[in-house]
Design a protein around this motif. Sequence first.
Motif, PDB file in Angstrom:
ATOM      1  N   GLU A 120       0.825  -1.205   0.000  1.00  0.00           N
ATOM      2  CA  GLU A 120       0.000   0.000   0.000  1.00  0.00           C
ATOM      3  C   GLU A 120       0.865   1.263   0.000  1.00  0.00           C
ATOM      4  O   GLU A 120       0.603   2.216  -0.744  1.00  0.00           O
ATOM      5  CB  GLU A 120      -0.927  -0.029   1.226  1.00  0.00           C
ATOM      6  CG  GLU A 120      -2.001   1.042   1.234  1.00  0.00           C
ATOM      7  CD  GLU A 120      -1.542   2.346   1.887  1.00  0.00           C
ATOM      8  OE1 GLU A 120      -2.113   3.400   1.570  1.00  0.00           O
ATOM      9  OE2 GLU A 120      -0.606   2.286   2.708  1.00  0.00           O
ATOM     10  N   GLU A 121       1.911   1.265   0.815  1.00  0.00           N
ATOM     11  CA  GLU A 121       2.801   2.423   0.864  1.00  0.00           C
ATOM     12  C   GLU A 121       3.542   2.600  -0.458  1.00  0.00           C
ATOM     13  O   GLU A 121       3.730   3.720  -0.936  1.00  0.00           O
ATOM     14  CB  GLU A 121       3.803   2.267   2.014  1.00  0.00           C
ATOM     15  CG  GLU A 121       3.180   2.318   3.399  1.00  0.00           C
ATOM     16  CD  GLU A 121       2.720   3.722   3.792  1.00  0.00           C
ATOM     17  OE1 GLU A 121       3.089   4.688   3.087  1.00  0.00           O
ATOM     18  OE2 GLU A 121       1.986   3.842   4.799  1.00  0.00           O
ATOM     19  N   TRP A 122       3.960   1.483  -1.043  1.00  0.00           N
ATOM     20  CA  TRP A 122       4.712   1.530  -2.307  1.00  0.00           C
ATOM     21  C   TRP A 122       3.840   2.056  -3.446  1.00  0.00           C
ATOM     22  O   TRP A 122       4.297   2.809  -4.302  1.00  0.00           O
ATOM     23  CB  TRP A 122       5.226   0.133  -2.634  1.00  0.00           C
ATOM     24  CG  TRP A 122       6.104   0.052  -3.839  1.00  0.00           C
ATOM     25  CD1 TRP A 122       5.772  -0.399  -5.078  1.00  0.00           C
ATOM     26  CD2 TRP A 122       7.475   0.433  -3.915  1.00  0.00           C
ATOM     27  NE1 TRP A 122       6.852  -0.325  -5.920  1.00  0.00           N
ATOM     28  CE2 TRP A 122       7.909   0.188  -5.236  1.00  0.00           C
ATOM     29  CE3 TRP A 122       8.391   0.958  -2.990  1.00  0.00           C
ATOM     30  CZ2 TRP A 122       9.207   0.445  -5.659  1.00  0.00           C
ATOM     31  CZ3 TRP A 122       9.686   1.217  -3.422  1.00  0.00           C
ATOM     32  CH2 TRP A 122      10.077   0.965  -4.741  1.00  0.00           C
ATOM     33  N   GLU A 123       2.570   1.672  -3.437  1.00  0.00           N
ATOM     34  CA  GLU A 123       1.658   2.092  -4.494  1.00  0.00           C
ATOM     35  C   GLU A 123       1.267   3.565  -4.362  1.00  0.00           C
ATOM     36  O   GLU A 123       1.198   4.285  -5.356  1.00  0.00           O
ATOM     37  CB  GLU A 123       0.396   1.221  -4.462  1.00  0.00           C
ATOM     38  CG  GLU A 123       0.612  -0.194  -4.966  1.00  0.00           C
ATOM     39  CD  GLU A 123       0.893  -0.231  -6.455  1.00  0.00           C
ATOM     40  OE1 GLU A 123      -0.013   0.094  -7.245  1.00  0.00           O
ATOM     41  OE2 GLU A 123       2.039  -0.579  -6.833  1.00  0.00           O
ATOM     42  N   ASN A 124       1.017   4.026  -3.137  1.00  0.00           N
ATOM     43  CA  ASN A 124       0.484   5.380  -2.941  1.00  0.00           C
ATOM     44  C   ASN A 124       1.559   6.443  -2.791  1.00  0.00           C
ATOM     45  O   ASN A 124       1.296   7.624  -3.038  1.00  0.00           O
ATOM     46  CB  ASN A 124      -0.445   5.397  -1.721  1.00  0.00           C
ATOM     47  CG  ASN A 124      -1.688   4.562  -1.952  1.00  0.00           C
ATOM     48  OD1 ASN A 124      -2.231   4.531  -3.049  1.00  0.00           O
ATOM     49  ND2 ASN A 124      -2.143   3.860  -0.914  1.00  0.00           N
ATOM     50  N   ARG A 125       2.745   6.037  -2.368  1.00  0.00           N
ATOM     51  CA  ARG A 125       3.884   6.954  -2.245  1.00  0.00           C
ATOM     52  C   ARG A 125       3.541   8.230  -1.463  1.00  0.00           C
ATOM     53  O   ARG A 125       3.881   9.341  -1.869  1.00  0.00           O
ATOM     54  CB  ARG A 125       4.429   7.343  -3.631  1.00  0.00           C
ATOM     55  CG  ARG A 125       4.725   6.164  -4.552  1.00  0.00           C
ATOM     56  CD  ARG A 125       5.859   5.318  -4.012  1.00  0.00           C
ATOM     57  NE  ARG A 125       6.066   4.152  -4.848  1.00  0.00           N
ATOM     58  CZ  ARG A 125       6.934   4.093  -5.859  1.00  0.00           C
ATOM     59  NH1 ARG A 125       7.683   5.138  -6.154  1.00  0.00           N
ATOM     60  NH2 ARG A 125       7.065   2.999  -6.564  1.00  0.00           N
ATOM     61  N   ARG A 126       2.863   8.066  -0.356  1.00  0.00           N
ATOM     62  CA  ARG A 126       2.565   9.220   0.484  1.00  0.00           C
ATOM     63  C   ARG A 126       3.831   9.700   1.189  1.00  0.00           C
ATOM     64  O   ARG A 126       4.817   8.972   1.275  1.00  0.00           O
ATOM     65  CB  ARG A 126       1.509   8.858   1.522  1.00  0.00           C
ATOM     66  CG  ARG A 126       0.141   8.543   0.930  1.00  0.00           C
ATOM     67  CD  ARG A 126      -0.834   8.117   2.007  1.00  0.00           C
ATOM     68  NE  ARG A 126      -0.420   6.861   2.642  1.00  0.00           N
ATOM     69  CZ  ARG A 126      -1.017   6.327   3.679  1.00  0.00           C
ATOM     70  NH1 ARG A 126      -2.051   6.958   4.252  1.00  0.00           N
ATOM     71  NH2 ARG A 126      -0.597   5.189   4.190  1.00  0.00           N
ATOM     72  N   GLN A 127       3.773  10.913   1.711  1.00  0.00           N
ATOM     73  CA  GLN A 127       4.924  11.443   2.439  1.00  0.00           C
ATOM     74  C   GLN A 127       5.264  10.489   3.595  1.00  0.00           C
ATOM     75  O   GLN A 127       4.390  10.055   4.336  1.00  0.00           O
ATOM     76  CB  GLN A 127       4.617  12.832   2.985  1.00  0.00           C
ATOM     77  CG  GLN A 127       5.819  13.484   3.676  1.00  0.00           C
ATOM     78  CD  GLN A 127       5.517  14.903   4.127  1.00  0.00           C
ATOM     79  OE1 GLN A 127       4.369  15.320   4.128  1.00  0.00           O
ATOM     80  NE2 GLN A 127       6.549  15.635   4.487  1.00  0.00           N
ATOM     81  N   CYS A 154       6.547   7.477   3.139  1.00  0.00           N
ATOM     82  CA  CYS A 154       6.308   6.078   2.789  1.00  0.00           C
ATOM     83  C   CYS A 154       7.547   5.219   3.035  1.00  0.00           C
ATOM     84  O   CYS A 154       7.435   4.062   3.450  1.00  0.00           O
ATOM     85  CB  CYS A 154       5.838   5.951   1.341  1.00  0.00           C
ATOM     86  SG  CYS A 154       7.086   6.325   0.091  1.00  0.00           S
TER      87      CYS A 154
END
Length: 288
Positions: free
Chosen positions: A140-147, A149
């Motif tokens: 999920e973190e890899w896909e969304n690349r939020r601050q 991540c």
Amino acid sequence: MKEQHMHAWHEKITRKTNSPLNIIISPVEFGTGAHWHKEMEIVYIMEGSMEIGLHHEKIAMQPRDLLFIGSCDVHQFFASPEGCKKIILQLEKSIFDHCADEVFSKRFDTPHLSSDDTLMTDGMQTLHSLFERSALVIYEEWENRRQGCELAIKARVNDMLTAIVRDMPMSPYSPEETIKRLEKQRRLEDVLKFIEQNYESDITLTSAADVSGYSVHYFSRFFKEATDKNFVDYVNEFRITEAMEQLKDGDASVTDIAFKVGFNSIETFNRVFKKLNGCTPTAYRSKI
């Protein structure tokens, strides 16, 4: 960290950064021949199914299954034409910090954690849950690349590393096993490099045995034990893997590709290709 799709055989994992973690997210599996690398590998199946060869065993991987592949373990991903969404984490030795030597001197006693709870003890179910949660957060973190991540990914990877060190059933290699294993890996690496560099030409068992430093008779047995394949089958599968890449990425004719990857007969190429992939090269190209 960077996403990288695997190239088979002795896989030298390259990165644009010095990160000891490599993340691969793939919705399909075209298959790779028997190969190995120094990094440890964790495979988590999200959707679909596939088969992975490990320790002379073909493991049927289903959704939510996990597989732990030790450093330098020869393994193979079999093609899954219907698709198999998965996340693969490749972990360098250095990521384990001061526990690295201890972890990398052991083998996984239970490399396959099945999603079927009825097959696992309570302890293994707990381990499966921890690794599954971590893998899904990393995805999920890899896909969304939020601050932040990368911090979140690092935290979940550290959870996995701690579980491997503390809780995964592992057995140490004996000193004799370690020496023998490293020597065989060195010789195997030399041979796999030789195949990778010369697959377009006529590679013989004798020439490969010369590279390994073994007699032809001993080399034939050694290679079979190391890769679970005889030498000719391995070379042909390597050539087919290269052909599959060319069928995906280029406009060359099937005949031209067959000869370019080292086959002397289009009939042999078609026969081997269909045996490995369940379809002809032309049918394969039409699917991709």
